[in-house]
Scaffold this active site. Structure first.
Site, short mmCIF file in Angstrom:
data_model
loop_
_atom_site.label_atom_id
_atom_site.label_comp_id
_atom_site.label_asym_id
_atom_site.label_seq_id
_atom_site.Cartn_x
_atom_site.Cartn_y
_atom_site.Cartn_z
NE ARG A 1 46.68 24.34 77.00
CZ ARG A 1 45.56 24.28 76.30
NH1 ARG A 1 44.48 23.74 76.81
NH2 ARG A 1 45.52 24.75 75.06
CG HIS B 1 44.85 28.63 77.40
ND1 HIS B 1 44.49 29.88 77.87
CD2 HIS B 1 46.13 28.73 77.02
CE1 HIS B 1 45.54 30.69 77.78
NE2 HIS B 1 46.54 30.01 77.26
CE1 TYR C 1 42.59 23.41 72.54
CE2 TYR C 1 40.68 24.83 72.90
CZ TYR C 1 41.83 24.22 73.37
OH TYR C 1 42.22 24.41 74.68
#
Length: 374
Positions: free
Chosen positions: A274, A278, A288
């Protein structure tokens, strides 16, 4: 007589797990063929290769435009899917209109590939009732479930429909998608196990895109391969390069053939990534993961290798792509206008759409809100 030394060698078991799932790859990161037999086995003509690449470009352009609409406050919830075009579109390319799709919320492109209009997807993102009508522009049914928000729940639903297809002797399968995070949900295993126990025609995709919101794959499970979860249910399971469209198509085509022949489900783990947040709900991926990691994955993204492969074959060029992207933009523009023209829902609309026959309390509320024009 059992070999206790071998059986009780736990370390050897872990090493065996690590090597049990070689990754299927036809095109490498540069678009060079590394498995000529696999390419031949896929059986894609030049026309089909171009059609597949157009599907991938379609998904990317929908992603680009959806992100812009979201930033402008003109779209509701959206799960970006840049980087997953091969995992999503090349797999869907192997199924038929009669097959039933069970998508997650990041899988709108696969529903579009079955004929669902973009404007309905936009309305779905805004929570509009018409966004949950799964029909084509001319009213024909689209064999797709709604984009499931509850992580992994679509696996149980897909298993049930797969069994129904088997009992009705349909020449069709159910195919379902979740991510690496979804693979930890009980529903995911239960769906695979149910389908395997009853030999229901199910093809189950686990799109290992590296992160479940912010949880990295390394913390999701200690299992070296998510595909191993299929083995636990007695289902054949494989790992595929999810950035390689031809490998994805080949794996999906042969998994469908296996399932529809009455052999039960197949689990396919796709190694993809990805490349964006998100969702559009305020997620910052740089909290992150590092920019260096993202930059490295952008260099591996599926459009690059497929474009290189088709260009080298002499069946695609920059002018063709520019013209097609312009077509896509015009198509998306028209669908945005159509979605915007749909009458906005009122409070009374929500009450009407909840139950076919409203309760007494609901009827009183409906009368009240309608009298107030709400």
């Amino acid at each position: 007589m059992s070999n206790s030394t071998q059986i009780l060698d736990f370390k050897a078991q872990l090493e065996l797990q690590d090597t049990a799932f070689p990754m299927l790859q036809i095109l490498n990161e540069d678009g060079k063929v590394v498995d000529k037999d696999g390419l031949k086995r896929a059986g894609l003509s030049d026309e089909k290769l171009v059609e597949l690449f157009k599907q991938m470009l379609f998904a990317r352009q929908v992603d680009i435009r959806s992100m812009k609409l979201a930033k402008q406050g003109r779209m509701g919830f959206f799960g970006p899917h840049a980087g997953q075009e091969a995992s999503q579109m090349a797999s869907a390319f192997a199924f038929t209109d009669e097959d039933w799709l069970f998508p997650g919320y990041r899988d709108l492109p696969q529903i579009y590939s079955k004929g669902w209009p973009i404007w309905k997807g936009l309305l779905w993102s805004r929570g509009h009732q018409l966004g949950n009508e799964y029909t084509t522009e001319d009213g024909k049914p689209v064999n797709s479930w709604f984009p499931q928000i509850i992580i992994g729940a679509q696996y149980v639903e897909a298993a049930g429909v797969a069994l129904g297809l088997k009992k009705r002797k349909k020449d069709a399968v159910a195919f379902v998608y979740t991510g690496d995070g979804g693979s930890s949900q009980g529903d995911t295993y239960e769906g695979i196990n149910f389908a395997s126990a009853y030999k229901a025609p199910l093809v189950a995709f686990i799109q290992n895109n590296g992160y479940a919101i912010s949880t990295p794959r390394s913390l999701q499970t200690a299992a070296p391969h998510l595909a191993a979860k299929g083995w636990a249910a007695g289902a054949p399971s494989i790992v595929v390069d999810g950035m390689d469209a031809i490998a994805m198509y080949l794996a999906s085509k042969e998994a469908r053939e296996w399932a529809v022949a009455g052999n039960g489900p197949v689990v396919i783990e796709t190694i993809t990534n990805r490349l964006e947040p998100h969702s559009t709900a305020g997620d910052d991926p740089l909290r992150y993961r590092t920019k260096e990691e993202l930059d490295a994955w952008w260099k591996k993204e599926p459009l690059i290798r497929m474009r290189n492969f088709l260009t080298e074959k002499g069946i695609w060029d920059e002018k063709q792509e520019e013209a097609y992207v312009a077509e896509l933009d015009a198509l998306i523009d028209g669908n945005v206008k159509k979605a915007n023209a749909v009458e906005k829902q009122k409070i009374s609309s929500f009450i009407k759409n909840t139950l076919e026959v409203p309760s007494q309390a609901m009827a009183e509320q409906l009368a009240k809100f309608e009298s107030e024009g709400k």
